[in-house]
Scaffold this motif. Structure first.
Motif, PDB file in Angstrom:
ATOM      1  N   SER A 154      15.235 -10.509 -16.029  1.00  0.00           N
ATOM      2  CA  SER A 154      15.923 -11.103 -17.174  1.00  0.00           C
ATOM      3  C   SER A 154      16.606 -12.425 -16.841  1.00  0.00           C
ATOM      4  N   ALA A 155      16.832 -12.676 -15.560  1.00  0.00           N
ATOM      5  CA  ALA A 155      17.600 -13.851 -15.144  1.00  0.00           C
ATOM      6  C   ALA A 155      16.728 -15.100 -15.102  1.00  0.00           C
ATOM      7  N   PRO A 156      17.334 -16.265 -15.351  1.00  0.00           N
ATOM      8  CA  PRO A 156      16.568 -17.518 -15.255  1.00  0.00           C
ATOM      9  C   PRO A 156      16.263 -17.871 -13.805  1.00  0.00           C
ATOM     10  N   ALA A 157      15.147 -18.542 -13.579  1.00  0.00           N
ATOM     11  CA  ALA A 157      14.780 -19.003 -12.244  1.00  0.00           C
ATOM     12  C   ALA A 157      15.634 -20.219 -11.869  1.00  0.00           C
ATOM     13  N   PRO A 158      15.803 -20.434 -10.559  1.00  0.00           N
ATOM     14  CA  PRO A 158      15.355 -19.630  -9.415  1.00  0.00           C
ATOM     15  C   PRO A 158      16.237 -18.396  -9.227  1.00  0.00           C
ATOM     16  N   LYS A 159      15.669 -17.394  -8.567  1.00  0.00           N
ATOM     17  CA  LYS A 159      16.357 -16.126  -8.355  1.00  0.00           C
ATOM     18  C   LYS A 159      15.704 -15.423  -7.175  1.00  0.00           C
ATOM     19  N   SER A 160      16.417 -14.486  -6.557  1.00  0.00           N
ATOM     20  CA  SER A 160      15.878 -13.790  -5.385  1.00  0.00           C
ATOM     21  C   SER A 160      16.219 -12.314  -5.446  1.00  0.00           C
ATOM     22  N   PHE A 161      15.324 -11.495  -4.868  1.00  0.00           N
ATOM     23  CA  PHE A 161      15.485 -10.040  -4.831  1.00  0.00           C
ATOM     24  C   PHE A 161      15.042  -9.562  -3.455  1.00  0.00           C
ATOM     25  N   GLY A 162      15.887  -8.787  -2.805  1.00  0.00           N
ATOM     26  CA  GLY A 162      15.502  -8.232  -1.512  1.00  0.00           C
ATOM     27  C   GLY A 162      16.447  -7.120  -1.095  1.00  0.00           C
ATOM     28  N   THR A 163      16.030  -6.360  -0.110  1.00  0.00           N
ATOM     29  CA  THR A 163      16.914  -5.329   0.423  1.00  0.00           C
ATOM     30  C   THR A 163      17.978  -5.997   1.288  1.00  0.00           C
ATOM     31  N   PHE A 164      19.015  -5.231   1.596  1.00  0.00           N
ATOM     32  CA  PHE A 164      20.071  -5.738   2.463  1.00  0.00           C
ATOM     33  C   PHE A 164      19.480  -6.176   3.810  1.00  0.00           C
ATOM     34  N   GLY A 165      18.574  -5.360   4.352  1.00  0.00           N
ATOM     35  CA  GLY A 165      17.943  -5.705   5.619  1.00  0.00           C
ATOM     36  C   GLY A 165      17.132  -6.980   5.536  1.00  0.00           C
ATOM     37  N   GLU A 166      16.420  -7.163   4.431  1.00  0.00           N
ATOM     38  CA  GLU A 166      15.630  -8.383   4.268  1.00  0.00           C
ATOM     39  C   GLU A 166      16.530  -9.607   4.171  1.00  0.00           C
ATOM     40  N   LEU A 167      17.703  -9.433   3.555  1.00  0.00           N
ATOM     41  CA  LEU A 167      18.638 -10.556   3.437  1.00  0.00           C
ATOM     42  C   LEU A 167      19.171 -10.962   4.806  1.00  0.00           C
ATOM     43  N   THR A 168      19.579  -9.985   5.617  1.00  0.00           N
ATOM     44  CA  THR A 168      20.080 -10.327   6.947  1.00  0.00           C
ATOM     45  C   THR A 168      18.960 -10.899   7.814  1.00  0.00           C
ATOM     46  N   ASN A 169      17.736 -10.403   7.636  1.00  0.00           N
ATOM     47  CA  ASN A 169      16.598 -10.965   8.370  1.00  0.00           C
ATOM     48  C   ASN A 169      16.354 -12.415   7.961  1.00  0.00           C
ATOM     49  N   LEU A 170      16.527 -12.703   6.666  1.00  0.00           N
ATOM     50  CA  LEU A 170      16.345 -14.061   6.162  1.00  0.00           C
ATOM     51  C   LEU A 170      17.333 -15.015   6.821  1.00  0.00           C
ATOM     52  N   VAL A 171      18.593 -14.600   6.872  1.00  0.00           N
ATOM     53  CA  VAL A 171      19.618 -15.445   7.489  1.00  0.00           C
ATOM     54  C   VAL A 171      19.315 -15.645   8.969  1.00  0.00           C
ATOM     55  N   GLY A 172      18.838 -14.594   9.630  1.00  0.00           N
ATOM     56  CA  GLY A 172      18.492 -14.715  11.037  1.00  0.00           C
ATOM     57  C   GLY A 172      17.339 -15.668  11.272  1.00  0.00           C
ATOM     58  N   ALA A 173      16.381 -15.675  10.349  1.00  0.00           N
ATOM     59  CA  ALA A 173      15.199 -16.527  10.509  1.00  0.00           C
ATOM     60  C   ALA A 173      15.493 -17.993  10.160  1.00  0.00           C
ATOM     61  N   LEU A 174      16.310 -18.201   9.119  1.00  0.00           N
ATOM     62  CA  LEU A 174      16.541 -19.555   8.635  1.00  0.00           C
ATOM     63  C   LEU A 174      17.784 -20.211   9.224  1.00  0.00           C
ATOM     64  N   GLY A 175      18.725 -19.391   9.691  1.00  0.00           N
ATOM     65  CA  GLY A 175      20.035 -19.918  10.061  1.00  0.00           C
ATOM     66  C   GLY A 175      20.950 -19.836   8.849  1.00  0.00           C
ATOM     67  N   PHE A 176      22.253 -19.656   9.088  1.00  0.00           N
ATOM     68  CA  PHE A 176      23.179 -19.393   7.990  1.00  0.00           C
ATOM     69  C   PHE A 176      23.223 -20.534   6.973  1.00  0.00           C
ATOM     70  N   ASN A 177      23.461 -21.757   7.430  1.00  0.00           N
ATOM     71  CA  ASN A 177      23.617 -22.870   6.496  1.00  0.00           C
ATOM     72  C   ASN A 177      22.351 -23.133   5.697  1.00  0.00           C
ATOM     73  N   ASN A 178      21.199 -23.031   6.355  1.00  0.00           N
ATOM     74  CA  ASN A 178      19.923 -23.235   5.670  1.00  0.00           C
ATOM     75  C   ASN A 178      19.711 -22.159   4.618  1.00  0.00           C
ATOM     76  N   ALA A 179      20.062 -20.910   4.944  1.00  0.00           N
ATOM     77  CA  ALA A 179      19.912 -19.815   3.984  1.00  0.00           C
ATOM     78  C   ALA A 179      20.812 -20.034   2.769  1.00  0.00           C
ATOM     79  N   VAL A 180      22.050 -20.446   3.008  1.00  0.00           N
ATOM     80  CA  VAL A 180      22.964 -20.713   1.895  1.00  0.00           C
ATOM     81  C   VAL A 180      22.406 -21.814   1.003  1.00  0.00           C
ATOM     82  N   ASP A 181      21.941 -22.885   1.605  1.00  0.00           N
ATOM     83  CA  ASP A 181      21.403 -24.009   0.830  1.00  0.00           C
ATOM     84  C   ASP A 181      20.197 -23.588  -0.015  1.00  0.00           C
ATOM     85  N   ARG A 182      19.342 -22.738   0.550  1.00  0.00           N
ATOM     86  CA  ARG A 182      18.138 -22.324  -0.177  1.00  0.00           C
ATOM     87  C   ARG A 182      18.461 -21.357  -1.309  1.00  0.00           C
ATOM     88  N   LEU A 183      19.515 -20.558  -1.148  1.00  0.00           N
ATOM     89  CA  LEU A 183      19.864 -19.563  -2.156  1.00  0.00           C
ATOM     90  C   LEU A 183      20.887 -20.073  -3.171  1.00  0.00           C
TER      91      LEU A 183
END
Length: 339
Positions: free
Chosen positions: A102-131
């Motif tokens: 129902s939400a307008p784009a952009p938007k993201s959906f993931g499990t808690f584990g996938e979110l922490t994995n994302l931050v680990g892969a991208l780095g904290f600041n990069n993850a914040v900027d992308r989200l």
């Protein structure tokens, strides 16, 4: 020749991790209208109403946050927060995916584990900027397993909320109780309370729909029949349990989804109770990815509801293990029904 998961060595580029943060295929078509509340559980109908209200709020906040003033600057506005708490199989992920759709784009959906994995892969600041451009971040199975995750997620969600990103989450534990039984939660209570302050909690009660009026766990298949079924199932894999567990230890959990990509059914020989917690937690992640992809599971050896010891089920990761059992049994019954 029979394919094996242990022969797969998937690689997932970091820049694909954000793009693939969408609901699992089984939730592609869900909506608030397709959620059927249990008449005997009034909290379910109430939760649907709260989720719909939240989705409307997300759209309004996103529109307001992207509106520029006379000086060309965007308005500073905090995102909203919704936390769906309840037991296994009451439809929380259905509601979370409905919010996402129902939400307008952009938007993201993931499990808690996938979110922490994302931050680990991208780095904290990069993850914040992308989200940060998101209207909403939907987090399924919200869990805090260690102090590092507590600090990481607290900081991440606080920064995203301050940038106008709304946060929706599901879990089996209320925000103020996150981390209980897993580590010295009192040492991190300030961070945990900060997380709880982001969310408005909504309870969703009811029995696990995956096991309503269903028989106990299916009996394991004999090794011979297991191999025969695997051979007769195109696109399936057949693995020795211990070899598979060893292979999982060589892969980052963010790759488990790619590991089973395109697999039609999973057959595992020689299942037995596991004694090592690190191994057990990898099984939890694999069970989640198998369930997300609706991949049937058939085993020989021990029953799937015996895979975690009672000692593990009595420990701090109890809810993780029970969720994994619930999902594996649903997948094993699916295979049994189609065999």
């Amino acid at each position: 020749m029979q394919e094996r998961l242990v022969d797969r060595h998937p690689e997932v580029p970091a820049d694909q991790l954000v793009a693939q943060m969408v609901p699992p295929p089984m939730f592609d078509e869900v909506s608030f209208a397709s959620y059927i509340p249990d008449p005997g559980e009034p909290s379910q109908a109430a939760a649907v109403g709260k989720a719909e209200e939240f989705a409307e709020q997300v759209a309004k906040i996103h529109h307001a946050a992207n509106k520029k003033n006379l000086f060309g600057k965007k308005k500073q506005i905090d995102g909203a927060g919704l936390y769906l708490d309840g037991g296994f199989g009451v439809g929380k992920t259905h509601l979370l995916a409905s919010i996402f759709h129902s939400a307008p784009a952009p938007k993201s959906f993931g499990t808690f584990g996938e979110l922490t994995n994302l931050v680990g892969a991208l780095g904290f600041n990069n993850a914040v900027d992308r989200l940060a451009a998101n209207s909403v971040l939907c987090i399924d199975e919200f869990e805090l397993d260690d102090p590092g995750d507590t600090m990481l997620v607290s900081r991440l969600l606080t920064e995203l909320s301050a940038r106008g990103v709304s946060i929706a989450a599901t879990s089996n534990t209320l925000p103020g109780q996150l981390g209980e039984g897993r580590f010295a939660a009192q040492d991190f209570m300030r961070e945990i309370k900060k997380l709880g302050a982001i969310f408005a909690a909504v309870r969703v009660d009811g029995p696990d729909y995956r096991h309503r009026d269903l028989p106990p766990a299916p009996e394991p298949t004999s090794p011979e029949l297991l191999a025969e079924r695997a051979s007769a199932t195109p696109g399936s894999t057949l693995d020795d349990f211990d070899a598979l567990l060893k292979h999982l230890s060589t892969l980052h959990p963010s790759k488990f989804g790619a590991l089973i990509s395109g697999v039609s059914a999973v057959y595992i020989d020689g299942v037995h109770p596991v004694a090592d917690q690190a191994v057990a937690l990898r099984i939890v992640v694999l069970a989640d990815r198998l369930y997300d992809a609706s991949v049937p599971v058939t085993v020989s050896g021990a029953k799937l509801d015996q895979i975690f010891s009672q000692e593990m089920l009595d420990g701090g990761y109890r809810k993780k293990y029970l969720r994994a059992i619930s999902r594996l049994l649903a997948l094993s019954r699916f295979e049994a029904a189609t065999a």
